[in-house]
Design a protein around this motif. Sequence first.
Motif, PDB file in Angstrom:
ATOM      1  N   ASP A   1      31.743  38.589  30.452  1.00  0.00           N
ATOM      2  CA  ASP A   1      31.717  37.127  30.440  1.00  0.00           C
ATOM      3  C   ASP A   1      32.891  36.536  29.675  1.00  0.00           C
ATOM      4  O   ASP A   1      33.634  35.686  30.189  1.00  0.00           O
ATOM      5  N   LYS A   2      33.050  36.984  28.440  1.00  0.00           N
ATOM      6  CA  LYS A   2      34.090  36.397  27.581  1.00  0.00           C
ATOM      7  C   LYS A   2      35.480  36.682  28.125  1.00  0.00           C
ATOM      8  O   LYS A   2      36.338  35.797  28.155  1.00  0.00           O
ATOM      9  N   VAL A   3      35.706  37.923  28.561  1.00  0.00           N
ATOM     10  CA  VAL A   3      37.027  38.286  29.073  1.00  0.00           C
ATOM     11  C   VAL A   3      37.349  37.494  30.324  1.00  0.00           C
ATOM     12  O   VAL A   3      38.460  36.972  30.486  1.00  0.00           O
ATOM     13  N   ASN A   4      36.387  37.372  31.229  1.00  0.00           N
ATOM     14  CA  ASN A   4      36.627  36.681  32.492  1.00  0.00           C
ATOM     15  C   ASN A   4      36.930  35.204  32.279  1.00  0.00           C
ATOM     16  O   ASN A   4      37.765  34.624  32.979  1.00  0.00           O
ATOM     17  N   ILE A   5      36.270  34.583  31.311  1.00  0.00           N
ATOM     18  CA  ILE A   5      36.470  33.157  31.060  1.00  0.00           C
ATOM     19  C   ILE A   5      37.714  32.903  30.211  1.00  0.00           C
ATOM     20  O   ILE A   5      38.506  31.999  30.490  1.00  0.00           O
ATOM     21  N   LEU A   6      37.903  33.708  29.166  1.00  0.00           N
ATOM     22  CA  LEU A   6      38.964  33.436  28.196  1.00  0.00           C
ATOM     23  C   LEU A   6      40.338  33.896  28.667  1.00  0.00           C
ATOM     24  O   LEU A   6      41.328  33.182  28.485  1.00  0.00           O
ATOM     25  N   THR A   7      40.429  35.091  29.242  1.00  0.00           N
ATOM     26  CA  THR A   7      41.743  35.650  29.579  1.00  0.00           C
ATOM     27  C   THR A   7      41.864  36.140  31.008  1.00  0.00           C
ATOM     28  O   THR A   7      42.981  36.341  31.489  1.00  0.00           O
ATOM     29  N   GLY A   8      40.749  36.392  31.686  1.00  0.00           N
ATOM     30  CA  GLY A   8      40.809  36.940  33.031  1.00  0.00           C
ATOM     31  C   GLY A   8      41.375  38.347  33.079  1.00  0.00           C
ATOM     32  O   GLY A   8      41.831  38.807  34.123  1.00  0.00           O
ATOM     33  N   GLY A   9      41.362  39.039  31.938  1.00  0.00           N
ATOM     34  CA  GLY A   9      41.916  40.381  31.874  1.00  0.00           C
ATOM     35  C   GLY A   9      43.356  40.435  31.410  1.00  0.00           C
ATOM     36  O   GLY A   9      43.886  41.497  31.106  1.00  0.00           O
ATOM     37  N   GLY A  10      44.027  39.290  31.361  1.00  0.00           N
ATOM     38  CA  GLY A  10      45.424  39.237  30.929  1.00  0.00           C
ATOM     39  C   GLY A  10      45.524  38.989  29.439  1.00  0.00           C
ATOM     40  O   GLY A  10      44.512  38.988  28.736  1.00  0.00           O
ATOM     41  N   PRO A  11      46.741  38.772  28.986  1.00  0.00           N
ATOM     42  CA  PRO A  11      48.018  38.895  29.715  1.00  0.00           C
ATOM     43  C   PRO A  11      48.448  40.355  29.837  1.00  0.00           C
ATOM     44  O   PRO A  11      48.224  41.144  28.917  1.00  0.00           O
ATOM     45  N   ALA A  12      49.029  40.702  30.971  1.00  0.00           N
ATOM     46  CA  ALA A  12      49.536  42.048  31.241  1.00  0.00           C
ATOM     47  C   ALA A  12      48.458  43.112  31.034  1.00  0.00           C
ATOM     48  O   ALA A  12      48.721  44.184  30.488  1.00  0.00           O
ATOM     49  N   ASN A  13      47.210  42.790  31.467  1.00  0.00           N
ATOM     50  CA  ASN A  13      46.072  43.717  31.371  1.00  0.00           C
ATOM     51  C   ASN A  13      45.716  44.109  29.943  1.00  0.00           C
ATOM     52  O   ASN A  13      45.029  45.109  29.722  1.00  0.00           O
ATOM     53  N   SER A  14      46.156  43.323  28.966  1.00  0.00           N
ATOM     54  CA  SER A  14      45.889  43.672  27.565  1.00  0.00           C
ATOM     55  C   SER A  14      44.429  43.487  27.189  1.00  0.00           C
ATOM     56  O   SER A  14      43.977  44.032  26.176  1.00  0.00           O
ATOM     57  N   THR A  15      43.672  42.709  27.975  1.00  0.00           N
ATOM     58  CA  THR A  15      42.247  42.514  27.693  1.00  0.00           C
ATOM     59  C   THR A  15      41.363  42.982  28.854  1.00  0.00           C
ATOM     60  O   THR A  15      40.168  42.698  28.878  1.00  0.00           O
ATOM     61  N   THR A  16      41.960  43.670  29.818  1.00  0.00           N
ATOM     62  CA  THR A  16      41.174  44.163  30.953  1.00  0.00           C
ATOM     63  C   THR A  16      40.183  45.230  30.487  1.00  0.00           C
ATOM     64  O   THR A  16      40.559  46.196  29.833  1.00  0.00           O
ATOM     65  N   THR A  17      38.920  45.042  30.799  1.00  0.00           N
ATOM     66  CA  THR A  17      37.882  46.014  30.477  1.00  0.00           C
ATOM     67  C   THR A  17      37.429  46.700  31.765  1.00  0.00           C
ATOM     68  O   THR A  17      37.847  46.319  32.863  1.00  0.00           O
ATOM     69  N   ILE A  18      36.573  47.693  31.633  1.00  0.00           N
ATOM     70  CA  ILE A  18      36.100  48.418  32.817  1.00  0.00           C
ATOM     71  C   ILE A  18      35.339  47.482  33.752  1.00  0.00           C
ATOM     72  O   ILE A  18      35.519  47.521  34.974  1.00  0.00           O
ATOM     73  N   THR A  19      34.490  46.623  33.188  1.00  0.00           N
ATOM     74  CA  THR A  19      33.725  45.697  34.031  1.00  0.00           C
ATOM     75  C   THR A  19      34.639  44.687  34.715  1.00  0.00           C
ATOM     76  O   THR A  19      34.395  44.307  35.859  1.00  0.00           O
ATOM     77  N   GLN A  20      35.686  44.248  34.018  1.00  0.00           N
ATOM     78  CA  GLN A  20      36.661  43.345  34.624  1.00  0.00           C
ATOM     79  C   GLN A  20      37.396  44.043  35.766  1.00  0.00           C
ATOM     80  O   GLN A  20      37.648  43.448  36.813  1.00  0.00           O
ATOM     81  N   TYR A  21      37.701  45.306  35.578  1.00  0.00           N
ATOM     82  CA  TYR A  21      38.364  46.111  36.615  1.00  0.00           C
ATOM     83  C   TYR A  21      37.449  46.249  37.835  1.00  0.00           C
ATOM     84  O   TYR A  21      37.894  46.099  38.980  1.00  0.00           O
ATOM     85  N   ILE A  22      36.171  46.540  37.595  1.00  0.00           N
ATOM     86  CA  ILE A  22      35.208  46.671  38.692  1.00  0.00           C
ATOM     87  C   ILE A  22      35.069  45.344  39.440  1.00  0.00           C
ATOM     88  O   ILE A  22      35.034  45.313  40.677  1.00  0.00           O
ATOM     89  N   TYR A  23      34.985  44.249  38.691  1.00  0.00           N
ATOM     90  CA  TYR A  23      34.861  42.928  39.314  1.00  0.00           C
ATOM     91  C   TYR A  23      36.089  42.616  40.181  1.00  0.00           C
ATOM     92  O   TYR A  23      35.954  42.115  41.298  1.00  0.00           O
ATOM     93  N   ARG A  24      37.255  42.931  39.658  1.00  0.00           N
ATOM     94  CA  ARG A  24      38.496  42.611  40.370  1.00  0.00           C
ATOM     95  C   ARG A  24      38.554  43.328  41.715  1.00  0.00           C
ATOM     96  O   ARG A  24      38.948  42.743  42.728  1.00  0.00           O
ATOM     97  N   HIS A  25      38.140  44.596  41.745  1.00  0.00           N
ATOM     98  CA  HIS A  25      38.231  45.358  42.985  1.00  0.00           C
ATOM     99  C   HIS A  25      36.975  45.232  43.848  1.00  0.00           C
ATOM    100  O   HIS A  25      37.081  45.074  45.067  1.00  0.00           O
ATOM    101  N   GLY A  26      35.796  45.312  43.204  1.00  0.00           N
ATOM    102  CA  GLY A  26      34.561  45.328  43.977  1.00  0.00           C
ATOM    103  C   GLY A  26      34.091  43.976  44.453  1.00  0.00           C
ATOM    104  O   GLY A  26      33.474  43.870  45.519  1.00  0.00           O
ATOM    105  N   VAL A  27      34.370  42.908  43.679  1.00  0.00           N
ATOM    106  CA  VAL A  27      33.891  41.571  44.037  1.00  0.00           C
ATOM    107  C   VAL A  27      35.031  40.689  44.537  1.00  0.00           C
ATOM    108  O   VAL A  27      34.961  40.110  45.618  1.00  0.00           O
ATOM    109  N   TYR A  28      36.092  40.583  43.748  1.00  0.00           N
ATOM    110  CA  TYR A  28      37.193  39.685  44.110  1.00  0.00           C
ATOM    111  C   TYR A  28      37.951  40.197  45.323  1.00  0.00           C
ATOM    112  O   TYR A  28      38.263  39.437  46.250  1.00  0.00           O
TER     113      TYR A  28
END
Length: 293
Positions: free
Chosen positions: A227-254
């Motif tokens: 939740d926090k990563v997706n709202i605050l940074t979206g996994g950026g900048p330069a994947n510095s805040t990308t988490t496993i769940t953010q990675y799964i969301y990016r490929h599996g949902v988005y």
Amino acid sequence: MHSKQRFQWAMLAPVILLLTGLTVFPIGYTILNSFTDYYYLASESKQFIGFANYIKVIQDEVFHKAVWNTVKFMVLAVTAEIALGLGMAVLVESLKRGLKILRISLLLPSLLPPVTVALIWQMMLSNHNGIINHLLSYFGRGPFNFLMDIHTAFYAVLFIDIWQWTPFAFLLIYAALQAVPKLQYDAAKVDGAGRGRIFLHITLPNIMPSLMMVILLRTIDTFRLFDKVNILTGGGPANSTTTITQYIYRHGVYNLQIGYGAAASMIMVLLVLTFSIFYIKRSIGGSGHDMRY
């Protein structure tokens, strides 16, 4: 006897059906999809591809970065939350006045939904109108773009998570402190033990099961950070805040790569089990020891 057994199964049936529908079936469906090239917009051409998704995920450098960010976040967040929660619990336990107001005040952050917390801190950390940068301007510093700077974004999200979930650790540890037998403290004081020895040899051993429970719960929860990563940074900048769940969301949902996202999800499950196995083994061993005793 048979009538009693039928009644028991009849009472358990709704729960079993619910668990099957909400847990067993989704897990099985995810495992099956992880071995296919399932793409949502071309679902009719879904084909079995074996371990290709797993190999692709493991070889992806972005996934390596996501795993590193997640593990790093988990270690730092859980350590800080346990240390701060323990310190707060011991402090509140030692106070005589204002306990009710203090307890309620300390618990407020953990009562807020993660999305609400993320939005509040997003406004506070804004480099244009955020109150944090306004305060820093009085000291001749800033403005800083905390959430879009590669050097500060990760630690900004980490700080927000610690701020929200330290009260959760405090609550469980404080409850454990209430259950410590007072006679043990009295006996230690009679023997001339100081505060440090009392804490190490009486308080800590008594609350250790609760500490382990907090560690397990927060370890699993930080692995699911989204939740926090997706709202605050979206996994950026330069994947510095990308988490496993953010990675799964990016490929599996988005990106609608259902099969690829399912494989990443199963790898995440294995990682969570790996980090939780110590507590699970300890719990099983503890239960067996109690039974033998």
